[in-house]
Write a protein that holds these residues in place. Structure first.
Motif, PDB file in Angstrom:
ATOM      1  N   ALA A  34      16.331   3.273  -5.319  1.00  0.00           N
ATOM      2  CA  ALA A  34      16.251   3.980  -4.302  1.00  0.00           C
ATOM      3  C   ALA A  34      14.910   3.579  -3.554  1.00  0.00           C
ATOM      4  O   ALA A  34      14.937   3.864  -2.132  1.00  0.00           O
ATOM      5  N   THR A  35      13.997   2.847  -4.031  1.00  0.00           N
ATOM      6  CA  THR A  35      12.908   2.174  -3.328  1.00  0.00           C
ATOM      7  C   THR A  35      13.344   1.184  -2.265  1.00  0.00           C
ATOM      8  O   THR A  35      12.707   1.306  -1.099  1.00  0.00           O
ATOM      9  N   GLU A  36      14.336   0.712  -2.742  1.00  0.00           N
ATOM     10  CA  GLU A  36      14.835  -0.381  -1.479  1.00  0.00           C
ATOM     11  C   GLU A  36      15.374   0.506  -0.358  1.00  0.00           C
ATOM     12  O   GLU A  36      15.372   0.239   0.801  1.00  0.00           O
ATOM     13  N   VAL A  37      15.975   1.652  -0.647  1.00  0.00           N
ATOM     14  CA  VAL A  37      16.769   2.436   0.397  1.00  0.00           C
ATOM     15  C   VAL A  37      15.395   2.911   1.335  1.00  0.00           C
ATOM     16  O   VAL A  37      15.752   2.922   2.582  1.00  0.00           O
ATOM     17  N   LEU A  38      14.430   3.392   0.838  1.00  0.00           N
ATOM     18  CA  LEU A  38      13.325   4.090   1.672  1.00  0.00           C
ATOM     19  C   LEU A  38      12.645   2.556   2.438  1.00  0.00           C
ATOM     20  O   LEU A  38      12.184   2.730   3.437  1.00  0.00           O
ATOM     21  N   SER A  39      12.575   1.534   1.828  1.00  0.00           N
ATOM     22  CA  SER A  39      11.747   0.504   2.294  1.00  0.00           C
ATOM     23  C   SER A  39      12.597  -0.069   3.423  1.00  0.00           C
ATOM     24  O   SER A  39      12.250  -0.546   4.474  1.00  0.00           O
ATOM     25  N   THR A  40      13.940  -0.031   3.464  1.00  0.00           N
ATOM     26  CA  THR A  40      14.855  -0.428   4.593  1.00  0.00           C
ATOM     27  C   THR A  40      14.629   0.569   5.833  1.00  0.00           C
ATOM     28  O   THR A  40      14.275   0.088   6.711  1.00  0.00           O
ATOM     29  N   VAL A  41      14.569   1.800   5.583  1.00  0.00           N
ATOM     30  CA  VAL A  41      14.314   2.628   6.726  1.00  0.00           C
ATOM     31  C   VAL A  41      12.573   2.440   7.056  1.00  0.00           C
ATOM     32  O   VAL A  41      12.680   2.491   8.427  1.00  0.00           O
ATOM     33  N   TRP A  42      11.748   2.309   6.462  1.00  0.00           N
ATOM     34  CA  TRP A  42      10.320   2.066   6.821  1.00  0.00           C
ATOM     35  C   TRP A  42      10.297   0.713   7.740  1.00  0.00           C
ATOM     36  O   TRP A  42       9.572   0.680   8.409  1.00  0.00           O
ATOM     37  N   ALA A  43      11.012  -0.254   7.103  1.00  0.00           N
ATOM     38  CA  ALA A  43      11.245  -1.528   7.933  1.00  0.00           C
ATOM     39  C   ALA A  43      11.546  -1.241   9.423  1.00  0.00           C
ATOM     40  O   ALA A  43      11.381  -2.242  10.146  1.00  0.00           O
ATOM     41  N   GLY A  44      12.381  -0.472   9.474  1.00  0.00           N
ATOM     42  CA  GLY A  44      13.075  -0.049  11.032  1.00  0.00           C
ATOM     43  C   GLY A  44      12.114   0.450  11.777  1.00  0.00           C
ATOM     44  O   GLY A  44      12.051   0.412  13.100  1.00  0.00           O
ATOM     45  N   TYR A  45      10.853   0.802  11.288  1.00  0.00           N
ATOM     46  CA  TYR A  45       9.730   1.170  12.262  1.00  0.00           C
ATOM     47  C   TYR A  45       8.929  -0.048  12.862  1.00  0.00           C
ATOM     48  O   TYR A  45       7.894   0.273  13.177  1.00  0.00           O
TER      49      TYR A  45
ATOM     50  N   SER B 284       2.385  10.425  -9.217  1.00  0.00           N
ATOM     51  CA  SER B 284       0.923  10.313  -9.433  1.00  0.00           C
ATOM     52  C   SER B 284       0.541   9.270 -10.280  1.00  0.00           C
ATOM     53  O   SER B 284      -0.620   8.686 -10.315  1.00  0.00           O
ATOM     54  N   ALA B 285       1.428   8.823 -11.243  1.00  0.00           N
ATOM     55  CA  ALA B 285       0.811   7.780 -12.107  1.00  0.00           C
ATOM     56  C   ALA B 285       1.386   6.256 -11.490  1.00  0.00           C
ATOM     57  O   ALA B 285       0.722   5.366 -12.002  1.00  0.00           O
ATOM     58  N   ASN B 286       2.012   6.279 -10.407  1.00  0.00           N
ATOM     59  CA  ASN B 286       2.455   4.860  -9.970  1.00  0.00           C
ATOM     60  C   ASN B 286       2.382   4.784  -8.364  1.00  0.00           C
ATOM     61  O   ASN B 286       3.466   4.849  -7.623  1.00  0.00           O
ATOM     62  N   LEU B 287       1.119   5.011  -7.935  1.00  0.00           N
ATOM     63  CA  LEU B 287       1.002   5.073  -6.519  1.00  0.00           C
ATOM     64  C   LEU B 287       1.233   3.702  -6.123  1.00  0.00           C
ATOM     65  O   LEU B 287       0.412   2.568  -6.377  1.00  0.00           O
ATOM     66  N   THR B 288       1.716   3.834  -4.725  1.00  0.00           N
ATOM     67  CA  THR B 288       1.677   2.507  -3.870  1.00  0.00           C
ATOM     68  C   THR B 288       1.091   2.726  -2.464  1.00  0.00           C
ATOM     69  O   THR B 288       1.653   3.870  -1.696  1.00  0.00           O
ATOM     70  N   MET B 289       0.334   2.131  -1.911  1.00  0.00           N
ATOM     71  CA  MET B 289      -0.117   2.029  -0.645  1.00  0.00           C
ATOM     72  C   MET B 289       0.535   1.239   0.337  1.00  0.00           C
ATOM     73  O   MET B 289       1.010   0.088   0.271  1.00  0.00           O
ATOM     74  N   ASP B 290       0.770   1.994   1.590  1.00  0.00           N
ATOM     75  CA  ASP B 290       1.541   1.367   2.861  1.00  0.00           C
ATOM     76  C   ASP B 290       3.035   1.018   2.377  1.00  0.00           C
ATOM     77  O   ASP B 290       3.745  -0.007   3.127  1.00  0.00           O
ATOM     78  N   ALA B 291       3.511   1.478   1.569  1.00  0.00           N
ATOM     79  CA  ALA B 291       4.936   1.198   1.166  1.00  0.00           C
ATOM     80  C   ALA B 291       5.636   2.489   0.474  1.00  0.00           C
ATOM     81  O   ALA B 291       4.869   3.197  -0.281  1.00  0.00           O
ATOM     82  N   PRO B 292       6.905   2.622   0.442  1.00  0.00           N
ATOM     83  CA  PRO B 292       7.477   3.370  -0.476  1.00  0.00           C
ATOM     84  C   PRO B 292       7.410   2.988  -1.830  1.00  0.00           C
ATOM     85  O   PRO B 292       7.394   1.736  -2.043  1.00  0.00           O
ATOM     86  N   GLY B 293       7.533   4.079  -2.831  1.00  0.00           N
ATOM     87  CA  GLY B 293       7.220   3.710  -4.398  1.00  0.00           C
ATOM     88  C   GLY B 293       8.350   4.416  -5.069  1.00  0.00           C
ATOM     89  O   GLY B 293       8.566   5.303  -4.956  1.00  0.00           O
TER      90      GLY B 293
ATOM     91  N   ILE C 111      20.090  13.088 -10.983  1.00  0.00           N
ATOM     92  CA  ILE C 111      19.639  11.732 -10.303  1.00  0.00           C
ATOM     93  C   ILE C 111      19.275  10.718 -11.573  1.00  0.00           C
ATOM     94  O   ILE C 111      19.226  11.315 -12.567  1.00  0.00           O
ATOM     95  N   GLU C 112      19.320   9.562 -11.206  1.00  0.00           N
ATOM     96  CA  GLU C 112      19.400   8.403 -12.115  1.00  0.00           C
ATOM     97  C   GLU C 112      17.974   7.393 -11.594  1.00  0.00           C
ATOM     98  O   GLU C 112      17.866   6.557 -12.282  1.00  0.00           O
ATOM     99  N   ASP C 113      17.558   7.491 -10.250  1.00  0.00           N
ATOM    100  CA  ASP C 113      16.399   6.821  -9.969  1.00  0.00           C
ATOM    101  C   ASP C 113      16.031   7.823  -8.550  1.00  0.00           C
ATOM    102  O   ASP C 113      16.651   8.376  -7.843  1.00  0.00           O
ATOM    103  N   ALA C 114      14.532   7.460  -8.518  1.00  0.00           N
ATOM    104  CA  ALA C 114      14.140   8.100  -7.180  1.00  0.00           C
ATOM    105  C   ALA C 114      13.033   7.267  -6.562  1.00  0.00           C
ATOM    106  O   ALA C 114      12.220   6.607  -7.361  1.00  0.00           O
ATOM    107  N   ALA C 115      12.637   7.502  -5.367  1.00  0.00           N
ATOM    108  CA  ALA C 115      11.642   6.745  -4.724  1.00  0.00           C
ATOM    109  C   ALA C 115      10.906   7.839  -3.755  1.00  0.00           C
ATOM    110  O   ALA C 115      11.699   8.803  -3.232  1.00  0.00           O
ATOM    111  N   SER C 116       9.828   7.561  -3.291  1.00  0.00           N
ATOM    112  CA  SER C 116       8.943   8.515  -2.106  1.00  0.00           C
ATOM    113  C   SER C 116       8.408   7.725  -1.230  1.00  0.00           C
ATOM    114  O   SER C 116       7.649   6.655  -1.538  1.00  0.00           O
ATOM    115  N   MET C 117       8.079   8.252  -0.169  1.00  0.00           N
ATOM    116  CA  MET C 117       7.163   7.983   0.996  1.00  0.00           C
ATOM    117  C   MET C 117       6.625   9.259   1.468  1.00  0.00           C
ATOM    118  O   MET C 117       7.502   9.958   1.868  1.00  0.00           O
ATOM    119  N   VAL C 118       5.192   9.180   1.665  1.00  0.00           N
ATOM    120  CA  VAL C 118       4.527  10.512   2.157  1.00  0.00           C
ATOM    121  C   VAL C 118       3.615  10.133   3.024  1.00  0.00           C
ATOM    122  O   VAL C 118       2.681   9.207   2.927  1.00  0.00           O
TER     123      VAL C 118
END
Length: 192
Positions: free
Chosen positions: A37-48, A64-73, A97-104
């Motif tokens: 799922a992280t690769e999916v969001l990273s692909t979209v974010w790279a489009g920016y 909250s336990a695994n924060l990533t700055m400036d990228a999906p996580g 679901i069996e995997d998840a990622a977020s960008m906020v």
């Protein structure tokens, strides 16, 4: 010989029809090659990357336990309450679901919150999208009110996003243009 050739051609047509109509209900947009799922969001974010500066925004990803700055996580799917509170994923869908990622959006999550989920085989994507929409409508919001939402499918992954109308529209365009076999499943305004 003609009869044999006709039988072979008929079998070939039947096999093609089975291949075209087959599937488990969550791959209606075709397969995707994303690892997680992280690769999916990273692909979209790279489009920016080529987007005008005013259309970009600071993001953070993960839970909250695994924060990533400036990228999906990566988002821990065992954190079911946080999935609901942060990403608006209803408890009724966490088992699917069996995997998840977020960008906020780092300044205000109600301006933009996006997530990607790898769905378990056999998950009804339309029901998943409808449950997400129902979970957004009537929710109590702090620090502003998100206006729009979108649910996009790419293979066995689903991307959800809600927030400011213009930001969601741009995100939907980026996702549709960058993700393999992407299709909008559901989109609309969020009811107060």
């Amino acid at each position: 010989m003609k009869k044999f050739t006709a039988i072979i051609l008929s079998l070939a047509v039947v096999l093609v029809l089975f291949a075209a109509c087959g599937g488990n209900g969550n791959e209606g947009t075709g397969a995707s090659s994303y690892a997680d799922a992280t690769e999916v969001l990273s692909t979209v974010w790279a489009g920016y990357a080529d987007e005008a500066e005013e259309n970009k925004f600071p993001i953070g990803g993960g839970d909250s336990a695994n924060l990533t700055m400036d990228a999906p996580g990566k988002f821990d799917i065992a954190a079911t309450e946080e999935l609901d509170v942060t990403l608006a994923l209803p408890a009724s869908q966490t088992a699917n679901i069996e995997d998840a990622a977020s960008m906020v959006h780092m300044m205000n999550a109600n301006n933009f919150t996006g997530a990607a989920y790898k769905l378990k085989e056999g998950t009804d994507v339309a029901a998943f999208a409808k449950d997400f929409q129902d979970g957004l409508n009537g929710r109590q919001w702090m620090c502003g009110f998100p206006e729009r939402f979108v649910v996009i499918q790419t293979g066995n992954f689903v991307v959800t996003a809600f927030g400011n109308g213009q930001i969601i529209e741009l995100f939907a365009t980026k996702a549709s243009n960058t993700l393999e076999n992407a299709a909008i499943v559901l989109e609309g305004d969020i009811a107060a």
